[in-house]
Design a protein around this motif. Sequence first.
Motif, PDB file in Angstrom:
ATOM      1  N   VAL A  13      26.073  88.612  78.072  1.00  0.00           N
ATOM      2  CA  VAL A  13      27.200  88.505  78.990  1.00  0.00           C
ATOM      3  C   VAL A  13      27.169  89.716  79.930  1.00  0.00           C
ATOM      4  CG1 VAL A  13      28.893  89.669  77.495  1.00  0.00           C
ATOM      5  CG2 VAL A  13      29.665  88.024  79.169  1.00  0.00           C
ATOM      6  N   ASP A  14      27.208  89.423  81.209  1.00  0.00           N
ATOM      7  CA  ASP A  14      27.229  90.473  82.217  1.00  0.00           C
ATOM      8  C   ASP A  14      28.657  90.664  82.683  1.00  0.00           C
ATOM      9  OD1 ASP A  14      24.429  90.925  82.270  1.00  0.00           O
ATOM     10  OD2 ASP A  14      24.179  89.126  83.508  1.00  0.00           O
ATOM     11  N   LEU A  15      29.139  91.882  82.581  1.00  0.00           N
ATOM     12  CA  LEU A  15      30.495  92.189  83.012  1.00  0.00           C
ATOM     13  C   LEU A  15      30.453  92.879  84.370  1.00  0.00           C
ATOM     14  CD1 LEU A  15      31.978  93.580  79.679  1.00  0.00           C
ATOM     15  CD2 LEU A  15      32.342  91.319  80.672  1.00  0.00           C
ATOM     16  N   GLU A  16      31.357  92.459  85.246  1.00  0.00           N
ATOM     17  CA  GLU A  16      31.502  93.108  86.541  1.00  0.00           C
ATOM     18  C   GLU A  16      32.173  94.465  86.344  1.00  0.00           C
ATOM     19  OE1 GLU A  16      30.540  91.853  89.573  1.00  0.00           O
ATOM     20  OE2 GLU A  16      29.636  90.180  88.473  1.00  0.00           O
ATOM     21  N   HIS A  17      31.944  95.338  87.269  1.00  0.00           N
ATOM     22  CA  HIS A  17      32.584  96.659  87.243  1.00  0.00           C
ATOM     23  C   HIS A  17      33.050  96.962  88.662  1.00  0.00           C
ATOM     24  CE1 HIS A  17      33.448 100.456  85.268  1.00  0.00           C
ATOM     25  NE2 HIS A  17      32.995 101.076  86.340  1.00  0.00           N
ATOM     26  N   GLU A  18      34.077  96.206  89.078  1.00  0.00           N
ATOM     27  CA  GLU A  18      34.593  96.281  90.443  1.00  0.00           C
ATOM     28  C   GLU A  18      36.098  96.504  90.422  1.00  0.00           C
ATOM     29  OE1 GLU A  18      32.716  96.096  93.208  1.00  0.00           O
ATOM     30  OE2 GLU A  18      30.902  95.789  92.011  1.00  0.00           O
ATOM     31  N   PRO A  19      36.636  97.205  91.424  1.00  0.00           N
ATOM     32  CA  PRO A  19      38.091  97.351  91.504  1.00  0.00           C
ATOM     33  C   PRO A  19      38.754  96.009  91.810  1.00  0.00           C
ATOM     34  CG  PRO A  19      36.973  98.878  93.013  1.00  0.00           C
ATOM     35  CD  PRO A  19      35.943  97.946  92.470  1.00  0.00           C
ATOM     36  N   PHE A  20      39.902  95.756  91.197  1.00  0.00           N
ATOM     37  CA  PHE A  20      40.676  94.552  91.491  1.00  0.00           C
ATOM     38  C   PHE A  20      42.149  94.814  91.211  1.00  0.00           C
ATOM     39  CE2 PHE A  20      39.528  94.065  87.024  1.00  0.00           C
ATOM     40  CZ  PHE A  20      40.668  93.541  86.428  1.00  0.00           C
ATOM     41  N   SER A  21      42.979  93.992  91.816  1.00  0.00           N
ATOM     42  CA  SER A  21      44.423  94.106  91.635  1.00  0.00           C
ATOM     43  C   SER A  21      44.825  93.461  90.311  1.00  0.00           C
ATOM     44  CB  SER A  21      45.165  93.416  92.783  1.00  0.00           C
ATOM     45  OG  SER A  21      46.531  93.269  92.451  1.00  0.00           O
ATOM     46  N   LEU A  22      45.363  94.260  89.419  1.00  0.00           N
ATOM     47  CA  LEU A  22      45.820  93.755  88.126  1.00  0.00           C
ATOM     48  C   LEU A  22      46.946  92.741  88.329  1.00  0.00           C
ATOM     49  CD1 LEU A  22      45.844  93.867  85.040  1.00  0.00           C
ATOM     50  CD2 LEU A  22      47.345  95.861  85.208  1.00  0.00           C
ATOM     51  N   ARG A  23      47.909  93.082  89.172  1.00  0.00           N
ATOM     52  CA  ARG A  23      49.053  92.197  89.408  1.00  0.00           C
ATOM     53  C   ARG A  23      48.606  90.848  89.969  1.00  0.00           C
ATOM     54  NH1 ARG A  23      54.376  92.858  89.549  1.00  0.00           N
ATOM     55  NH2 ARG A  23      54.186  95.109  89.365  1.00  0.00           N
ATOM     56  N   THR A  24      47.750  90.862  90.974  1.00  0.00           N
ATOM     57  CA  THR A  24      47.280  89.618  91.587  1.00  0.00           C
ATOM     58  C   THR A  24      46.521  88.766  90.576  1.00  0.00           C
ATOM     59  OG1 THR A  24      47.156  90.656  93.760  1.00  0.00           O
ATOM     60  CG2 THR A  24      45.852  88.659  93.441  1.00  0.00           C
ATOM     61  N   THR A  25      45.688  89.398  89.776  1.00  0.00           N
ATOM     62  CA  THR A  25      44.901  88.672  88.778  1.00  0.00           C
ATOM     63  C   THR A  25      45.809  87.999  87.756  1.00  0.00           C
ATOM     64  OG1 THR A  25      43.024  90.155  89.070  1.00  0.00           O
ATOM     65  CG2 THR A  25      43.107  88.904  87.010  1.00  0.00           C
ATOM     66  N   VAL A  26      46.777  88.747  87.238  1.00  0.00           N
ATOM     67  CA  VAL A  26      47.692  88.191  86.227  1.00  0.00           C
ATOM     68  C   VAL A  26      48.575  87.106  86.832  1.00  0.00           C
ATOM     69  CG1 VAL A  26      49.652  88.739  84.721  1.00  0.00           C
ATOM     70  CG2 VAL A  26      47.638  90.238  84.758  1.00  0.00           C
ATOM     71  N   GLU A  27      49.118  87.354  88.012  1.00  0.00           N
ATOM     72  CA  GLU A  27      50.008  86.369  88.620  1.00  0.00           C
ATOM     73  C   GLU A  27      49.264  85.090  88.995  1.00  0.00           C
ATOM     74  OE1 GLU A  27      52.051  88.464  91.755  1.00  0.00           O
ATOM     75  OE2 GLU A  27      53.468  89.360  90.336  1.00  0.00           O
ATOM     76  N   SER A  28      48.032  85.202  89.468  1.00  0.00           N
ATOM     77  CA  SER A  28      47.275  83.993  89.816  1.00  0.00           C
ATOM     78  C   SER A  28      46.944  83.186  88.570  1.00  0.00           C
ATOM     79  CB  SER A  28      46.005  84.344  90.594  1.00  0.00           C
ATOM     80  OG  SER A  28      45.084  85.032  89.783  1.00  0.00           O
ATOM     81  N   THR A  29      46.725  83.869  87.464  1.00  0.00           N
ATOM     82  CA  THR A  29      46.460  83.179  86.200  1.00  0.00           C
ATOM     83  C   THR A  29      47.707  82.439  85.735  1.00  0.00           C
ATOM     84  OG1 THR A  29      44.847  84.878  85.650  1.00  0.00           O
ATOM     85  CG2 THR A  29      45.613  83.491  83.850  1.00  0.00           C
ATOM     86  N   ARG A  30      48.832  83.105  85.833  1.00  0.00           N
ATOM     87  CA  ARG A  30      50.103  82.465  85.469  1.00  0.00           C
ATOM     88  C   ARG A  30      50.357  81.240  86.338  1.00  0.00           C
ATOM     89  NH1 ARG A  30      54.672  85.184  88.000  1.00  0.00           N
ATOM     90  NH2 ARG A  30      53.841  83.840  89.579  1.00  0.00           N
ATOM     91  N   ASP A  31      50.036  81.349  87.621  1.00  0.00           N
ATOM     92  CA  ASP A  31      50.258  80.230  88.545  1.00  0.00           C
ATOM     93  C   ASP A  31      49.435  78.998  88.175  1.00  0.00           C
ATOM     94  OD1 ASP A  31      52.024  81.858  89.902  1.00  0.00           O
ATOM     95  OD2 ASP A  31      50.642  82.293  91.561  1.00  0.00           O
ATOM     96  N   VAL A  32      48.283  79.199  87.556  1.00  0.00           N
ATOM     97  CA  VAL A  32      47.426  78.074  87.160  1.00  0.00           C
ATOM     98  C   VAL A  32      48.110  77.221  86.088  1.00  0.00           C
ATOM     99  CG1 VAL A  32      45.252  77.460  85.995  1.00  0.00           C
ATOM    100  CG2 VAL A  32      45.253  79.193  87.799  1.00  0.00           C
ATOM    101  N   VAL A  33      48.782  77.869  85.134  1.00  0.00           N
ATOM    102  CA  VAL A  33      49.379  77.138  84.011  1.00  0.00           C
ATOM    103  C   VAL A  33      50.837  76.742  84.247  1.00  0.00           C
ATOM    104  CG1 VAL A  33      47.821  78.191  82.324  1.00  0.00           C
ATOM    105  CG2 VAL A  33      50.054  79.240  82.771  1.00  0.00           C
ATOM    106  N   ALA A  34      51.456  77.285  85.292  1.00  0.00           N
ATOM    107  CA  ALA A  34      52.876  77.006  85.547  1.00  0.00           C
ATOM    108  C   ALA A  34      53.190  75.516  85.669  1.00  0.00           C
ATOM    109  CB  ALA A  34      53.348  77.771  86.782  1.00  0.00           C
ATOM    110  N   PRO A  35      52.378  74.708  86.365  1.00  0.00           N
ATOM    111  CA  PRO A  35      52.706  73.277  86.452  1.00  0.00           C
ATOM    112  C   PRO A  35      52.714  72.576  85.085  1.00  0.00           C
ATOM    113  CG  PRO A  35      51.134  73.871  88.170  1.00  0.00           C
ATOM    114  CD  PRO A  35      51.253  75.054  87.247  1.00  0.00           C
ATOM    115  N   THR A  36      51.796  72.947  84.212  1.00  0.00           N
ATOM    116  CA  THR A  36      51.760  72.341  82.871  1.00  0.00           C
ATOM    117  C   THR A  36      53.007  72.724  82.092  1.00  0.00           C
ATOM    118  OG1 THR A  36      49.355  72.448  82.894  1.00  0.00           O
ATOM    119  CG2 THR A  36      50.401  72.100  80.757  1.00  0.00           C
ATOM    120  N   ALA A  37      53.390  73.991  82.162  1.00  0.00           N
ATOM    121  CA  ALA A  37      54.612  74.434  81.476  1.00  0.00           C
ATOM    122  C   ALA A  37      55.829  73.687  82.029  1.00  0.00           C
ATOM    123  CB  ALA A  37      54.788  75.942  81.636  1.00  0.00           C
ATOM    124  N   ALA A  38      55.894  73.523  83.344  1.00  0.00           N
ATOM    125  CA  ALA A  38      57.023  72.822  83.962  1.00  0.00           C
ATOM    126  C   ALA A  38      57.082  71.367  83.510  1.00  0.00           C
ATOM    127  CB  ALA A  38      56.924  72.904  85.485  1.00  0.00           C
TER     128      ALA A  38
END
Length: 179
Positions: A13-38
Motif C-alpha cells: 500500500v502506497d500512502l500519499e504524503h501531501e497537505p490537505f484540509s482535514l475539515r474538507t476531507t471529513v465534511e465531504s465524507t459525511r456528505d457522501v453518507v448523509a442521503p442514506t442516513a436521511a
Amino acid sequence: DILDFSKIEAGKVDLEHEPFSLRTTVESTRDVVAPTAARKRIELAYAMGDGLPEAIVGDAGRLRQIVLNLLSNAIKFTEEGEVVLSVEAVAAANPGDRWTLTVEVRDTGIGIPPDRIGLLFESFSQVDASISRRYGGTGLGLAISRRLAESMGGTLTATSAGTGKGSTFRLVLPVEATT
C-alpha cells in the motif's frame, strides 16, 4: 475491497504524503453518507473540535476511506437513533512534533456482544452469520480500515456496551499539522 486487502497484506500500500484540509476531507465524507442516513431517518451529527489544524500532511484518500467505512457501517447497523462523527486533535507538545488526531464514530445501532468484538477486525468476518445475511457485506471493510490506520502509525478500536446498545469506533492517528 479484496484488491485493497491484498495490497495491504503484501505490504504494497502506497500512502500519499501531501497537505490537505482535514475539515474538507471529513465534511465531504459525511456528505457522501448523509442521503442514506436521511432515507433511514437516522440523525447524522458531527462535531469538529476547537483548535483543529487547518491542514495536515498525509493521505486524504485513505483517511476518507476509513471514515467512510466507519460511517457507512454505523448507518447500516442503526435502525433508529443517531450516528455521531466527532473529530478532535491535540497539539504537539513541542514544535515540529506530530499532533494526535482522534476521529470517533458513535451510533445507537445493534451493538456488539463483548465476547464477539474481537472478530470485527478479522478478514471476512462478521459478528455472526445472521448479520451477513441481514445486512450484507464482505467482512473486509473494518479489517482494511484497521490495517490502513496501522500503516499510518495509528490505531482503530471498537467498544460497545453490548447487543442493542450501540457502538463506538475510534481512529487515532499521529499527524503533521501544516498550520
